[in-house]
Design a protein around this motif. Sequence first.
Motif, PDB file in Angstrom:
ATOM      1  N   VAL A  61       0.855  -1.187   0.000  1.00 33.63           N
ATOM      2  CA  VAL A  61       0.000   0.000   0.000  1.00 33.63           C
ATOM      3  C   VAL A  61       0.893   1.239   0.000  1.00 33.63           C
ATOM      4  O   VAL A  61       1.660   1.471   0.936  1.00 33.63           O
ATOM      5  CB  VAL A  61      -0.944   0.010   1.226  1.00 33.63           C
ATOM      6  N   LYS A  62       0.795   2.063  -1.041  1.00 36.93           N
ATOM      7  CA  LYS A  62       1.693   3.204  -1.208  1.00 36.93           C
ATOM      8  C   LYS A  62       1.228   4.449  -0.455  1.00 36.93           C
ATOM      9  O   LYS A  62       1.985   5.410  -0.334  1.00 36.93           O
ATOM     10  CB  LYS A  62       1.819   3.531  -2.695  1.00 36.93           C
ATOM     11  N   ASN A  63      -0.009   4.436   0.002  1.00 31.91           N
ATOM     12  CA  ASN A  63      -0.561   5.638   0.656  1.00 31.91           C
ATOM     13  C   ASN A  63      -1.106   5.310   2.045  1.00 31.91           C
ATOM     14  O   ASN A  63      -2.234   5.653   2.386  1.00 31.91           O
ATOM     15  CB  ASN A  63      -1.651   6.265  -0.206  1.00 31.91           C
ATOM     16  N   GLN A  64      -0.305   4.629   2.856  1.00 34.29           N
ATOM     17  CA  GLN A  64      -0.770   4.186   4.184  1.00 34.29           C
ATOM     18  C   GLN A  64      -1.257   5.345   5.043  1.00 34.29           C
ATOM     19  O   GLN A  64      -2.302   5.231   5.704  1.00 34.29           O
ATOM     20  CB  GLN A  64       0.360   3.440   4.910  1.00 34.29           C
ATOM     21  N   GLU A  65      -0.558   6.456   5.058  1.00 38.86           N
ATOM     22  CA  GLU A  65      -0.941   7.579   5.916  1.00 38.86           C
ATOM     23  C   GLU A  65      -2.291   8.158   5.495  1.00 38.86           C
ATOM     24  O   GLU A  65      -3.112   8.515   6.342  1.00 38.86           O
ATOM     25  CB  GLU A  65       0.143   8.664   5.892  1.00 38.86           C
ATOM     26  N   GLU A  66      -2.509   8.237   4.193  1.00 38.07           N
ATOM     27  CA  GLU A  66      -3.788   8.733   3.685  1.00 38.07           C
ATOM     28  C   GLU A  66      -4.932   7.811   4.117  1.00 38.07           C
ATOM     29  O   GLU A  66      -6.003   8.271   4.531  1.00 38.07           O
ATOM     30  CB  GLU A  66      -3.743   8.841   2.162  1.00 38.07           C
ATOM     31  N   VAL A  67      -4.682   6.495   4.053  1.00 36.58           N
ATOM     32  CA  VAL A  67      -5.707   5.525   4.432  1.00 36.58           C
ATOM     33  C   VAL A  67      -5.973   5.613   5.941  1.00 36.58           C
ATOM     34  O   VAL A  67      -7.130   5.593   6.387  1.00 36.58           O
ATOM     35  CB  VAL A  67      -5.288   4.097   4.030  1.00 36.58           C
ATOM     36  N   LYS A  68      -4.900   5.725   6.739  1.00 35.95           N
ATOM     37  CA  LYS A  68      -5.066   5.828   8.195  1.00 35.95           C
ATOM     38  C   LYS A  68      -5.876   7.071   8.568  1.00 35.95           C
ATOM     39  O   LYS A  68      -6.736   7.031   9.453  1.00 35.95           O
ATOM     40  CB  LYS A  68      -3.700   5.885   8.876  1.00 35.95           C
ATOM     41  N   LYS A  69      -5.602   8.182   7.881  1.00 36.80           N
ATOM     42  CA  LYS A  69      -6.325   9.418   8.159  1.00 36.80           C
ATOM     43  C   LYS A  69      -7.812   9.262   7.847  1.00 36.80           C
ATOM     44  O   LYS A  69      -8.673   9.721   8.609  1.00 36.80           O
ATOM     45  CB  LYS A  69      -5.725  10.547   7.329  1.00 36.80           C
ATOM     46  N   TYR A  70      -8.104   8.588   6.731  1.00 32.61           N
ATOM     47  CA  TYR A  70      -9.507   8.381   6.362  1.00 32.61           C
ATOM     48  C   TYR A  70     -10.219   7.503   7.397  1.00 32.61           C
ATOM     49  O   TYR A  70     -11.334   7.819   7.834  1.00 32.61           O
ATOM     50  CB  TYR A  70      -9.600   7.722   4.977  1.00 32.61           C
ATOM     51  N   ILE A  71      -9.555   6.433   7.814  1.00 37.57           N
ATOM     52  CA  ILE A  71     -10.171   5.516   8.787  1.00 37.57           C
ATOM     53  C   ILE A  71     -10.409   6.225  10.113  1.00 37.57           C
ATOM     54  O   ILE A  71     -11.453   6.050  10.756  1.00 37.57           O
ATOM     55  CB  ILE A  71      -9.284   4.268   8.963  1.00 37.57           C
ATOM     56  N   HIS A  72      -9.472   7.055  10.536  1.00 39.74           N
ATOM     57  CA  HIS A  72      -9.640   7.808  11.780  1.00 39.74           C
ATOM     58  C   HIS A  72     -10.872   8.716  11.690  1.00 39.74           C
ATOM     59  O   HIS A  72     -11.627   8.866  12.656  1.00 39.74           O
ATOM     60  CB  HIS A  72      -8.387   8.634  12.068  1.00 39.74           C
ATOM     61  N   GLY A  73     -11.093   9.285  10.510  1.00 38.62           N
ATOM     62  CA  GLY A  73     -12.232  10.172  10.324  1.00 38.62           C
ATOM     63  C   GLY A  73     -13.574   9.471  10.351  1.00 38.62           C
ATOM     64  O   GLY A  73     -14.615  10.101  10.601  1.00 38.62           O
ATOM     65  N   THR A  74     -13.594   8.164  10.095  1.00 39.19           N
ATOM     66  CA  THR A  74     -14.848   7.406  10.109  1.00 39.19           C
ATOM     67  C   THR A  74     -15.164   6.814  11.478  1.00 39.19           C
ATOM     68  O   THR A  74     -16.269   6.311  11.697  1.00 39.19           O
ATOM     69  CB  THR A  74     -14.807   6.255   9.093  1.00 39.19           C
ATOM     70  N   ALA A  75     -14.199   6.871  12.407  1.00 38.93           N
ATOM     71  CA  ALA A  75     -14.346   6.162  13.687  1.00 38.93           C
ATOM     72  C   ALA A  75     -15.524   6.647  14.508  1.00 38.93           C
ATOM     73  O   ALA A  75     -16.116   5.874  15.276  1.00 38.93           O
ATOM     74  CB  ALA A  75     -13.060   6.286  14.498  1.00 38.93           C
TER      75      ALA A  75
END
Length: 813
Positions: free
Chosen positions: A280-294
């Motif tokens: 996964v080349k954009n791990q930080e972007e994915v983590k940020k999105y998941i945090h926003g859905t929590a």
Amino acid sequence: MQEYDHKKIERAWQEKWKKNNLYRTTEDPSKPKAYVLDMFPYPSGEGLHVGHPKGYIATDIYSRFKKMTGHNVLHPMGWDAFGLPAENYALKNKVHPRIAVEKNIARFKEQLLKLGFNYDWEREINTTDPAYYKWTQWIFLQLFKKGLAYESDEPINWCPSCKTGLALEDLEGGRCERCGSEVEQKPIRQWVLKIREYADRLLEDLEGLEWPEHIKELQRNWIGKSEGAEIEFGIAGRDEKIKVFTTRPDTLFGATYMVLAPEHKLVTKLLNEKGQESGVKNQEEVKKYIHGTAHKTEIERMAEGKEKTGVELKGLTAINPATGEEIQIWVADYVLARYGTGAIMAVPAHDERDWEFAEKYGMEKRHVIRPASEKPSIKKPQPGAYEGDGILVNSGRFDGLSSEEAKDKITDFVGGEKRVDYKLRDWVFSRQRYWGEPIPVIHCKKCGAVPVPEEDLPVLLPDVKRYEPTGTGESPLANISEWVNVKCPKCGGEGKRETNTMPQWAGSSWYYLRYIDPANDEALVDKKKEKYWSPVDLYEGGVEHATRHLIYARFWHKFLYDIGAVNYKEPFMRLKGVGLIYGEDGRKMSKRWGNVVNPDDVVATYGADTLRVYEMFMGPFEESGTWSTESIIGSRRFLEKVWRLRKKVNDAPRAASDQKHTMALNRTVKKVTEDIEHFHFNTAVSALMIFANGLESAPDVSRRDFETLLLLLAPFAPHIAEELWRSLGYEHSIHEAPWPRYDEALLHEGVVTVVIQVNGRVRDQFEAAASASDTDLENAALERPAIQKWVHGKDIVRVVVVPHALVNIVLRG
């Protein structure tokens, strides 16, 4: 007679009924039984307002009616007193929940007693009584031993205000049903019950129940059975497989991307791996999105019209097993980990949500189904997602097949498996609060979760001074070391009690059984008594419980049937929903609006019987109505009219009525009988009022007519009916008297044939009611077309009427 003094009469008869144990219930196999039950109340601090008794009045009428028709009646009452409502009330008022509950129950009971209900108070139950919750804990142990209770650490709905986990059924519009706070998703250790294993039976057995169809449909939709297939998608360059559940395997050739829920285990794994290792080349972007859905609830994420958001797992692709093509993998919050497998194959041309997502992010929309009505020659499909069945196109060897034919063939082609799934989630059964039944489990490092031995039940809720929720995910019980720390029942080593408590739904999931055998300390319920009384013949309560209490109770009952604790598969055979009573301002009664009407005040001013009659007369039972203090006067005047009729009664035993009154009496008996059985109380009261008006207009009233009126009125207005009944010389209670019967032959007026003569010659004949007057017959004869031609323009000298037989019209010349 004296004036109608409702205070004196109601107080006196309530005391006599109690003294004589009029409503004590015992088993009597010689009689048919009638188990009539209200959904028992949570005793709030505010007490009852006039809207609360509506359902209780209805079941009281019905149970009295059943007793008078020869049934052995069980009509009990108790208190649903554990749970968040009681604890929140206690916290607000700075009092211990036990003290608050005892005070509130006393207040509720005082109010109910004033209304003259026929409850057998010797069977009263309270879910907070250790003798009661011993058996709630026993049921949990049986579920645990059968593998139907398990621990889980998955994210749950968390109320930050109540500081406890909630089941999906405890939410309304994404907010806590109790306090209105917006809930969060929070991973917490909790106990869960496998209600999903009973999903098919919960659906199938609805068919045999006499429930309103809309409530059955609510349960069907909540359980949400789906038949489909589980299909695996490979991941390019990795060994893992992504499983999806789909009800439309016929659209597999149109899957142009995949979506994983933010909580999907593969997403968590990929984000925990180093970037190069995960791919996964954009791990930080994915983590940020998941945090926003929590902080979004499942309801918010699935809301219709909500804009779709997501993030691509760049560098990873999945392989469509039908086409072999590599397709993008996305993470999006419109997919839920709890539904299906937490992953979907996205077919934007044939799913509206996928279409919206693909439109936003510019992904391919490949049509693979055309409507059966559409000509194959049409090349350009209509815009938007086509979600119906049809004929396959762009699907290789499967082109030309119907959707139904293709589903199984494509599933087999890609090595998928047929599967059934449900929207129904397993029941989150833990609450991180104090005021609830302790869960009878001891945790041991060596043995794991160990059930408390049955002989050690009940596990008592300790009496504490401080019980505020911690907010840490642990119950306040966790801080009571002398209660928590115990020996493991299995190995004797160090153990700790389970500190979560049961939800408020636990005690209400089986309470109807305890009424049958309330003092039994050896078993949940005696099976012989249960076989006699069960199932509940008529259950009354609010329709808001359709997807909470009514599903939970049916689940527990089916489990109890499976282990041989009860005799029948379903607990409640017939269900009646009750409509609300709104305040005079048209809003729901609430202290907030200042529109609460206290039934105590109404009883003091107008009487319990008046209140009972008025609430049943307001309108159809299932529909809501608006309280009107002005309108209640009409019900009071009706009872005063019945009271005055006593002075007109001809006391000769069983004096015969005239034909008109006999017919009216039989019609009234039939109407009221059928209306009570069908819960049409408003029209039953109307029939009684009409009959009373007829008696009032007569010069005197036969004893038979008056007795019948009292018998029909007794379930609605038990106090005044009893008083007037005794004034006729009866020593036994009217509520033990047999229900009046009607004679089918006397329901309709007799019909006679009347001959019409003109100057002595027969010119016509017609049928008329035997009770028709001479004037009625004369007018009917003159209006007939066959007679008009003989009398038109002629001088009528006189008309001679022979009752029931002849009308002779004498013309001049």
